[in-house]
Design an enzyme around this catalytic site. Sequence first.
Site, PDB file in Angstrom:
ATOM      1  N   HIS A 148       0.839  -1.205   0.000  1.00  0.00           N
ATOM      2  CA  HIS A 148       0.000   0.000   0.000  1.00  0.00           C
ATOM      3  C   HIS A 148       0.873   1.255   0.000  1.00  0.00           C
ATOM      4  O   HIS A 148       0.653   2.180  -0.789  1.00  0.00           O
ATOM      5  CB  HIS A 148      -0.913  -0.025   1.230  1.00  0.00           C
ATOM      6  CG  HIS A 148      -1.721   1.217   1.421  1.00  0.00           C
ATOM      7  ND1 HIS A 148      -3.030   1.331   0.997  1.00  0.00           N
ATOM      8  CD2 HIS A 148      -1.408   2.416   2.008  1.00  0.00           C
ATOM      9  CE1 HIS A 148      -3.486   2.530   1.303  1.00  0.00           C
ATOM     10  NE2 HIS A 148      -2.514   3.202   1.917  1.00  0.00           N
ATOM     11  N   GLU A 149       1.866   1.285   0.862  1.00  0.00           N
ATOM     12  CA  GLU A 149       2.751   2.456   0.933  1.00  0.00           C
ATOM     13  C   GLU A 149       3.635   2.567  -0.311  1.00  0.00           C
ATOM     14  O   GLU A 149       3.941   3.675  -0.767  1.00  0.00           O
ATOM     15  CB  GLU A 149       3.609   2.389   2.198  1.00  0.00           C
ATOM     16  CG  GLU A 149       2.820   2.360   3.509  1.00  0.00           C
ATOM     17  CD  GLU A 149       1.840   3.510   3.647  1.00  0.00           C
ATOM     18  OE1 GLU A 149       2.078   4.579   3.046  1.00  0.00           O
ATOM     19  OE2 GLU A 149       0.825   3.337   4.352  1.00  0.00           O
ATOM     20  N   HIS A 152       1.738   4.465  -2.882  1.00  0.00           N
ATOM     21  CA  HIS A 152       1.808   5.911  -2.674  1.00  0.00           C
ATOM     22  C   HIS A 152       3.110   6.486  -3.223  1.00  0.00           C
ATOM     23  O   HIS A 152       3.133   7.582  -3.794  1.00  0.00           O
ATOM     24  CB  HIS A 152       1.714   6.230  -1.181  1.00  0.00           C
ATOM     25  CG  HIS A 152       0.324   6.197  -0.637  1.00  0.00           C
ATOM     26  ND1 HIS A 152      -0.719   6.868  -1.222  1.00  0.00           N
ATOM     27  CD2 HIS A 152      -0.190   5.588   0.474  1.00  0.00           C
ATOM     28  CE1 HIS A 152      -1.816   6.671  -0.517  1.00  0.00           C
ATOM     29  NE2 HIS A 152      -1.526   5.893   0.513  1.00  0.00           N
ATOM     30  N   GLU A 233      -6.264   7.147  -0.788  1.00  0.00           N
ATOM     31  CA  GLU A 233      -6.226   5.894  -0.036  1.00  0.00           C
ATOM     32  C   GLU A 233      -6.929   4.770  -0.801  1.00  0.00           C
ATOM     33  O   GLU A 233      -6.452   3.631  -0.817  1.00  0.00           O
ATOM     34  CB  GLU A 233      -6.864   6.080   1.338  1.00  0.00           C
ATOM     35  CG  GLU A 233      -6.051   6.921   2.300  1.00  0.00           C
ATOM     36  CD  GLU A 233      -4.643   6.398   2.491  1.00  0.00           C
ATOM     37  OE1 GLU A 233      -4.475   5.185   2.705  1.00  0.00           O
ATOM     38  OE2 GLU A 233      -3.705   7.212   2.400  1.00  0.00           O
TER      39      GLU A 233
END
Length: 316
Positions: A148-149, A152, A233
């Site tokens: 997930h990070e 980003h 998100e």
Amino acid sequence: MNIYQQIQSNNHKTWAVVTIFVIFFGFIGYGFDYFYFGGQLPIFTFVALGISFLSIYLSFQYGDRFILHSSHARLLDLNDSKEKQWQNIVEEMTIASGLARVPTTYVIDDSDPNAFATGINPQTASIAVTKGLLNSLNREELQGVAAHEMSHIKNYDVRFMLFVSVLVGAIVLLSDWATRIFRYTTASRGRSRDKSSSGGPILLIMLVIWLIAVILAPILSQLIAMCVSRSRESLADASGAEISRNPLALASALEKIDSAIGPTKSITRGTAALCICDPQARPLDSKEGWFANLMATHPPIQKRIEALQQMAYIKQ
């Protein structure tokens, strides 16, 4: 959007935010010059523009370090088995995501599980996780969080959100300073009253517009930051599941994070939009409706979990 469209969109939005930021600062400065010097001496305008460019420069050069410092983040202790495992997972997900550089990894000594990524680009990006996250998630779930990070970082969310976070804080400070200076000068010299009475209705209208901008700018800028964070998100969940090839791992991680008790005290409110889940642990983030959509920094976790489960073809 695919990853390339996300990168292009984030680049355009970053420049749009910077442009609006500079215009707003110039408008606030010009308002002072207009009401107190008749617009003939652009002193406050130059000062405000100087502050805006300085804020942009500092956010570009030191914004990520400021965020890490304010969160009391420290470098990993590779003698700790949990932290060593996290480093290995970050390296694995770096390879899976196709990034050329492993992000610098930090740990925040906080018992509440949370994580965020920050930086200007993939070459300078960092990932910070709380000690509580490392202790409460298993390896697969940690892979989901890391992916997930990584999303980003890969699609330049980190740069866009870094600018938004830092510049929103600067707008709040400028608005507060402008309000204080206006009150002080009005009370001490009555200059604004004299100008408004001699300048007629046009000056009065301009004064009202300027005051409204000063008062509402912090609120509107924070609402924009929240809206941006929510959409980022959801995209990062989908992209992260693609990187890890295991959407259920991230779904399980979000369930454990959501069930944790209490806020992440080490992470400030200004950094909340960067986190995988709201560090303030506000009940509003679990609600739906127009008001929750307007005020919450993150989408409802249950909705995010359902979306990830649908990616794994699990019926709701």
